[in-house]
Scaffold this motif. Structure first.
Motif, PDB file in Angstrom:
ATOM      1  N   GLN A 234       0.842  -1.204   0.000  1.00 47.13           N
ATOM      2  CA  GLN A 234       0.000   0.000   0.000  1.00 47.13           C
ATOM      3  C   GLN A 234       0.874   1.250   0.000  1.00 47.13           C
ATOM      4  OE1 GLN A 234      -2.350  -0.618   3.484  1.00 47.13           O
ATOM      5  NE2 GLN A 234      -4.092  -1.388   2.337  1.00 47.13           N
ATOM      6  N   ALA A 235       1.962   1.198   0.775  1.00 45.91           N
ATOM      7  CA  ALA A 235       2.862   2.344   0.842  1.00 45.91           C
ATOM      8  C   ALA A 235       3.510   2.605  -0.512  1.00 45.91           C
ATOM      9  CB  ALA A 235       3.934   2.113   1.906  1.00 45.91           C
ATOM     10  N   GLN A 236       3.597   1.584  -1.350  1.00 44.95           N
ATOM     11  CA  GLN A 236       4.159   1.759  -2.691  1.00 44.95           C
ATOM     12  C   GLN A 236       3.105   2.251  -3.675  1.00 44.95           C
ATOM     13  OE1 GLN A 236       5.324  -2.208  -3.399  1.00 44.95           O
ATOM     14  NE2 GLN A 236       6.968  -2.161  -1.889  1.00 44.95           N
ATOM     15  N   GLY A 237       1.872   2.377  -3.197  1.00 41.77           N
ATOM     16  CA  GLY A 237       0.818   2.891  -4.059  1.00 41.77           C
ATOM     17  C   GLY A 237       0.059   1.818  -4.802  1.00 41.77           C
TER      18      GLY A 237
ATOM     19  N   ILE B  90       7.234   9.895  -2.391  1.00 45.00           N
ATOM     20  CA  ILE B  90       7.534   9.565  -0.999  1.00 45.00           C
ATOM     21  C   ILE B  90       7.640   8.042  -0.908  1.00 45.00           C
ATOM     22  CG2 ILE B  90       6.787   9.758   1.396  1.00 45.00           C
ATOM     23  CD1 ILE B  90       5.105  12.131   0.641  1.00 45.00           C
ATOM     24  N   ALA B  91       8.769   7.547  -0.407  1.00 41.97           N
ATOM     25  CA  ALA B  91       8.940   6.085  -0.337  1.00 41.97           C
ATOM     26  C   ALA B  91       9.251   5.650   1.080  1.00 41.97           C
ATOM     27  CB  ALA B  91      10.062   5.646  -1.267  1.00 41.97           C
ATOM     28  N   LEU B  92       8.860   4.431   1.380  1.00 44.86           N
ATOM     29  CA  LEU B  92       9.094   3.854   2.705  1.00 44.86           C
ATOM     30  C   LEU B  92      10.142   2.744   2.597  1.00 44.86           C
ATOM     31  CD1 LEU B  92       8.055   3.414   5.725  1.00 44.86           C
ATOM     32  CD2 LEU B  92       6.602   1.653   4.752  1.00 44.86           C
ATOM     33  N   ILE B  93      11.094   2.754   3.527  1.00 47.87           N
ATOM     34  CA  ILE B  93      11.981   1.595   3.669  1.00 47.87           C
ATOM     35  C   ILE B  93      11.506   0.868   4.918  1.00 47.87           C
ATOM     36  CG2 ILE B  93      14.326   0.775   4.043  1.00 47.87           C
ATOM     37  CD1 ILE B  93      15.358   3.237   2.680  1.00 47.87           C
ATOM     38  N   PRO B  94      10.937  -0.329   4.756  1.00 48.78           N
ATOM     39  CA  PRO B  94      10.315  -0.971   5.923  1.00 48.78           C
ATOM     40  C   PRO B  94      11.334  -1.543   6.890  1.00 48.78           C
ATOM     41  CG  PRO B  94      10.084  -2.353   3.996  1.00 48.78           C
ATOM     42  CD  PRO B  94      10.766  -1.102   3.535  1.00 48.78           C
ATOM     43  N   GLN B  95      10.787  -1.931   8.051  1.00 52.34           N
ATOM     44  CA  GLN B  95      11.606  -2.434   9.153  1.00 52.34           C
ATOM     45  C   GLN B  95      12.365  -3.704   8.853  1.00 52.34           C
ATOM     46  OE1 GLN B  95       9.710  -3.237  12.931  1.00 52.34           O
ATOM     47  NE2 GLN B  95       8.663  -1.285  12.760  1.00 52.34           N
ATOM     48  N   GLN B 109       9.585  -8.255  -6.865  1.00 47.08           N
ATOM     49  CA  GLN B 109       8.964  -7.261  -5.988  1.00 47.08           C
ATOM     50  C   GLN B 109       9.573  -5.882  -6.177  1.00 47.08           C
ATOM     51  OE1 GLN B 109       7.662  -8.550  -2.010  1.00 47.08           O
ATOM     52  NE2 GLN B 109       8.698 -10.457  -2.398  1.00 47.08           N
ATOM     53  N   VAL B 110      10.911  -5.827  -6.303  1.00 45.14           N
ATOM     54  CA  VAL B 110      11.552  -4.521  -6.484  1.00 45.14           C
ATOM     55  C   VAL B 110      11.148  -3.955  -7.844  1.00 45.14           C
ATOM     56  CG1 VAL B 110      13.733  -3.278  -6.547  1.00 45.14           C
ATOM     57  CG2 VAL B 110      13.459  -5.176  -4.977  1.00 45.14           C
ATOM     58  N   GLN B 111      11.043  -4.827  -8.833  1.00 36.36           N
ATOM     59  CA  GLN B 111      10.611  -4.392 -10.161  1.00 36.36           C
ATOM     60  C   GLN B 111       9.197  -3.805 -10.107  1.00 36.36           C
ATOM     61  OE1 GLN B 111      11.638  -6.236 -13.598  1.00 36.36           O
ATOM     62  NE2 GLN B 111       9.997  -5.281 -14.728  1.00 36.36           N
ATOM     63  N   ARG B 112       8.342  -4.454  -9.326  1.00 34.23           N
ATOM     64  CA  ARG B 112       6.965  -3.973  -9.163  1.00 34.23           C
ATOM     65  C   ARG B 112       6.961  -2.570  -8.551  1.00 34.23           C
ATOM     66  NH1 ARG B 112       2.550  -3.892 -11.535  1.00 34.23           N
ATOM     67  NH2 ARG B 112       0.934  -3.081 -10.199  1.00 34.23           N
ATOM     68  N   VAL B 113       7.847  -2.360  -7.564  1.00 35.76           N
ATOM     69  CA  VAL B 113       7.946  -1.040  -6.934  1.00 35.76           C
ATOM     70  C   VAL B 113       8.342  -0.003  -7.983  1.00 35.76           C
ATOM     71  CG1 VAL B 113       9.058   0.321  -5.132  1.00 35.76           C
ATOM     72  CG2 VAL B 113       8.644  -2.085  -4.750  1.00 35.76           C
ATOM     73  N   ALA B 114       9.302  -0.375  -8.840  1.00 39.70           N
ATOM     74  CA  ALA B 114       9.764   0.551  -9.876  1.00 39.70           C
ATOM     75  C   ALA B 114       8.636   0.865 -10.851  1.00 39.70           C
ATOM     76  CB  ALA B 114      10.952  -0.050 -10.614  1.00 39.70           C
ATOM     77  N   GLN B 115       7.856  -0.149 -11.199  1.00 37.14           N
ATOM     78  CA  GLN B 115       6.746   0.070 -12.126  1.00 37.14           C
ATOM     79  C   GLN B 115       5.675   0.955 -11.500  1.00 37.14           C
ATOM     80  OE1 GLN B 115       6.937  -4.292 -13.562  1.00 37.14           O
ATOM     81  NE2 GLN B 115       5.369  -3.333 -14.828  1.00 37.14           N
ATOM     82  N   LEU B 116       5.418   0.735 -10.197  1.00 36.81           N
ATOM     83  CA  LEU B 116       4.423   1.558  -9.514  1.00 36.81           C
ATOM     84  C   LEU B 116       4.866   3.013  -9.455  1.00 36.81           C
ATOM     85  CD1 LEU B 116       3.402  -0.787  -6.603  1.00 36.81           C
ATOM     86  CD2 LEU B 116       1.890   0.117  -8.355  1.00 36.81           C
ATOM     87  N   VAL B 159      16.545  -1.243   0.983  1.00 35.65           N
ATOM     88  CA  VAL B 159      16.964   0.104   0.572  1.00 35.65           C
ATOM     89  C   VAL B 159      16.734   0.264  -0.931  1.00 35.65           C
ATOM     90  CG1 VAL B 159      18.927   1.679   0.350  1.00 35.65           C
ATOM     91  CG2 VAL B 159      18.635   0.380   2.451  1.00 35.65           C
ATOM     92  N   SER B 160      16.992  -0.808  -1.700  1.00 36.87           N
ATOM     93  CA  SER B 160      16.783  -0.755  -3.158  1.00 36.87           C
ATOM     94  C   SER B 160      15.345  -0.384  -3.509  1.00 36.87           C
ATOM     95  CB  SER B 160      17.083  -2.109  -3.799  1.00 36.87           C
ATOM     96  OG  SER B 160      18.375  -2.525  -3.474  1.00 36.87           O
ATOM     97  N   THR B 161      14.396  -0.854  -2.696  1.00 36.14           N
ATOM     98  CA  THR B 161      12.997  -0.561  -3.017  1.00 36.14           C
ATOM     99  C   THR B 161      12.750   0.946  -3.021  1.00 36.14           C
ATOM    100  OG1 THR B 161      12.241  -0.675  -0.724  1.00 36.14           O
ATOM    101  CG2 THR B 161      12.100  -2.711  -2.010  1.00 36.14           C
TER     102      THR B 161
END
Lengths: 336, 309
Positions: A234-237, B90-95, B109-116, B159-161
């Motif tokens: 969700q945080a990633q949108g 704005i991006a979050l680096i989770p715990q 998953q990281v690719q998905r973040v980049a696409q989003l 961190v990459s995300t």
């Protein structure tokens, strides 16, 4: 290295499964034999049937002796087990055919119905469960839950009767019974006639599974939607439906598959009732006939067959796990 | 870049007998972050650190109500704007690695973040390769599942995300606990690098020592409010303003190792006056009468009427 580990894992898995299957079948054999020996059914009477009056007690004793009924129970058991191991399941009294042949024929008829019911309950259950879980607390979720609880608490035979009354009697869109129109040779039954007769029993049967799978899928999806990785998504949108597509689906698939394969046993049991209501000539209907008319060889054959059927289903589920979850490995080995 | 003033977060809960209960978990929270700077947010658990991150990303639960103002690049952050910006600007680096889907490859998953974040598929894939190379993660790591990563690798993947999004504001939520000291240093350096590249970084932690290693400024949270915002060097030079910050600093093992007595007030029973009044040595009638305002003092900020210049 990896392939070798996989091979070892698969070998261990196969060995474990075969060993367990052997133990299971032995246990089933012992229980069935003991239970049937203790049952009030007299094999000689069941064999002779209505002609009992014309046969003298001496002749009856002769038959009993020839069948080895005067032997102690363990020696009869070993005898019977020996025959079974050679693949001889005996002859069905009701159908006057070898048991293996009856089961093969009847199962073919049931298999299509079971398959349709199985896919239908799996797909509908999963779909409804996902919708209800994603929209938890909304009216559509309440509606689906109400539907699931109602189905879960209705007896199968009653639902089957209801379907018959509505679709076969009132609307006249479905046939009232059997696997083919009356008076048509089995060779001349068309595919559509076949499907037409199959559909209503299959729908009735699938209804048993839907409620269970819906409610479990809903709960699992709710758990997944409250997980940390969904929060991060969700945080990633990511939108709700994409979260379900990318993260929810795979994570709810494992329990859904377990349930789906475990439901094979329920389906099998349900088919006994449904086939009776629809007079559908499948294995379930044969079970009822065998039980009512003391056809011991057939009954034992069906017991064995159903144990094998359910066991195969569960094994297939075990085989599917590692494909979905990389953390699970066959034979209990973990790769790093 | 980011300025938050008088932020409040209230949860509505239903008690037994359907009595409605308001829980003020964040009250009068202030924070500002400039581009190219690391701001550490420190405080005990329950001080509202993680909730601040969730509020910025618009991922608070539905029963939460927001008050006060958050501005990002001068414009007010409405819930709609939060939704539009998260994952892109704005991006979050989770715990922890628990925030990655256990059944999806990390590369996927990281690719998905980049696409989003708005990249096309091929471009996203290229940016994952580039980012993984930057963090010394080999191409084979892309095909691994989260459970197959070591602790250090997991941190670099997380961190990459944030890096693949090219976000201007990065929020790192408790990135260090439970890690090997070398990995802690490495992770902190990665965060510092992000700031050097011109991003704003919010480092949420309860580890003051770790925070001081890389932070430019430190905001101290207490029971959902900002009690002090100090420069990192103020801690070492003894230039601290608020009694809670001073007590916190004294409680560290390498300092006097004196614990702060008492507990944070529960959000159900917040005092009328200063939230720290029941544990404070300087407490007076003015403190218990009303909440002190955040004021500027010795080029920092403090929420205490007694702090002197």
């Amino acid at each position: 290295m990896r392939i070798k580990a996989l091979l070892i894992g698969a070998t261990i898995f196969a060995a474990q499964k075969l060993l367990r299957l052997g133990l299971l079948l032995i246990a089933v054999a012992v229980f069935t034999f003991v239970l049937l020996s203790l049952s009030p059914i007299d094999p000689v009477k069941a064999y002779i049937g209505a002609d009992m009056m014309q046969i003298s007690p001496e002749q009856q004793a002769l038959i009993a002796e020839r069948w080895g009924l005067d032997q102690p129970i363990w020696s009869r058991f070993l005898d019977w087990l020996g025959q079974l191991l050679q693949g001889n399941m005996g002859t069905s009294l009701v159908f006057n055919q070898p048991v293996s042949q009856v089961i093969a024929l009847r199962f073919q008829a049931s298999l299509q119905m079971l398959a349709i019911a199985w896919f239908l309950s799996g797909l509908l259950g999963l779909g409804l469960g996902i919708i209800a879980g994603a929209l938890q607390g909304r009216w559509i979720d309440r509606l689906i839950r109400l539907y699931a609880y109602t189905l879960a608490s209705s007896p199968t035979f009653w639902v089957a009767l209801l379907l018959l009354i509505v679709f076969a009697v009132s609307f006249k869109v479905a046939p009232i019974c059997c696997a083919a129109p009356p008076g048509v040779l089995s060779g001349n039954v068309t595919f559509w006639q076949h499907l037409h007769h199959l559909l209503l029993p299959a729908v009735a049967l699938s209804i048993i599974g839907i409620a269970n799978i819906t409610l479990h899928t809903r709960q699992k999806l709710i758990d997944v939607l409250h997980s940390d990785y969904v929060l991060f998504a969700q945080a990633q949108g990511e939108s709700l439906w994409n979260i379900i597509r990318y993260h929810g689906f795979r994570n709810i698939l494992l329990p859904a598959i377990t349930l789906q394969f475990a439901s094979l046993s329920e389906l099998f049991g349900g088919s006994v009732l449904v086939e009776q209501v629809f007079a559908y000539p499948g294995l379930g209907e044969a079970t009822v006939q065998a039980a009512l008319r003391s056809d011991i060889p057939l009954l034992v054959g069906i017991v064995f067959f159903s144990a094998l059927f359910v066991y195969t289903g569960n094994t297939l589920a075990d085989l599917a796990y590692p494909l979905i979850d990389p953390r699970i490995q066959l034979g209990g080995q973990r790769s790093l | 870049m980011l300025s938050i003033s008088n932020l409040g977060v209230t949860f509505t809960q239903y008690d037994q007998g359907l009595r409605r209960k308001q829980l003020a978990v964040i009250t009068d929270l202030d924070l500002d972050v400039k581009a190219g700077e690391v701001v550490a947010v420190v405080g005990a658990s329950g001080s509202g650190k993680s909730l601040l991150a969730h509020a910025l990303l618009g991922i608070l639960p539905e029963n939460a109500a927001l008050s006060g103002t958050m501005r990002f690049k001068g414009e007010i952050l409405t819930p709609e704007r939060c939704r539009a910006l998260r994952g892109k600007t704005i991006a979050l680096i989770p715990q922890s690695i628990g925030y990655l889907d256990p059944l999806m490859t990390v590369g996927g998953q990281v690719q998905r973040v980049a696409q989003l974040a708005g990249r096309a598929k091929a471009e996203a894939s290229a940016s994952v390769s580039k980012t993984f190379a930057r963090y010394n993660l080999s191409e084979t790591v892309r095909d691994r599942y989260p459970f197959q990563l070591s602790g250090g690798m997991a941190r670099r993947v997380l961190v990459s995300t944030a890096v693949v999004t090219q976000a201007q504001l990065v929020i790192a939520d408790e990135p260090t606990p439970g890690l090997h000291p070398d990995v802690v240093v490495e992770t902190l350096n990665h965060l510092r690098e992000l700031a050097v590249e011109g991003r704003g970084v919010i480092l949420i932690t309860h580890d003051i020592e770790a925070a001081l290693q890389i932070a430019d400024r430190v905001a101290v949270f207490y029971a959902g409010t900002t009690v002090e915002i100090a420069a990192a060097k103020d801690f070492l030079s003894g230039n601290l303003r608020h009694p809670y910050t001073q007590a916190l600093w004294r409680s560290l093992p390498q300092n006097e190792f004196i614990p702060v007595p008492g507990n944070q007030p529960s959000p159900e029973q917040l005092p009328v006056g200063c939230l720290f009044s029941d544990r404070c040595d300087w407490v007076s009638e003015t403190c218990t009468a009303e909440r002190p305002q955040l004021r500027e003092l010795r080029s920092g900020w403090v929420r205490c009427v007694h702090a002197k210049g």
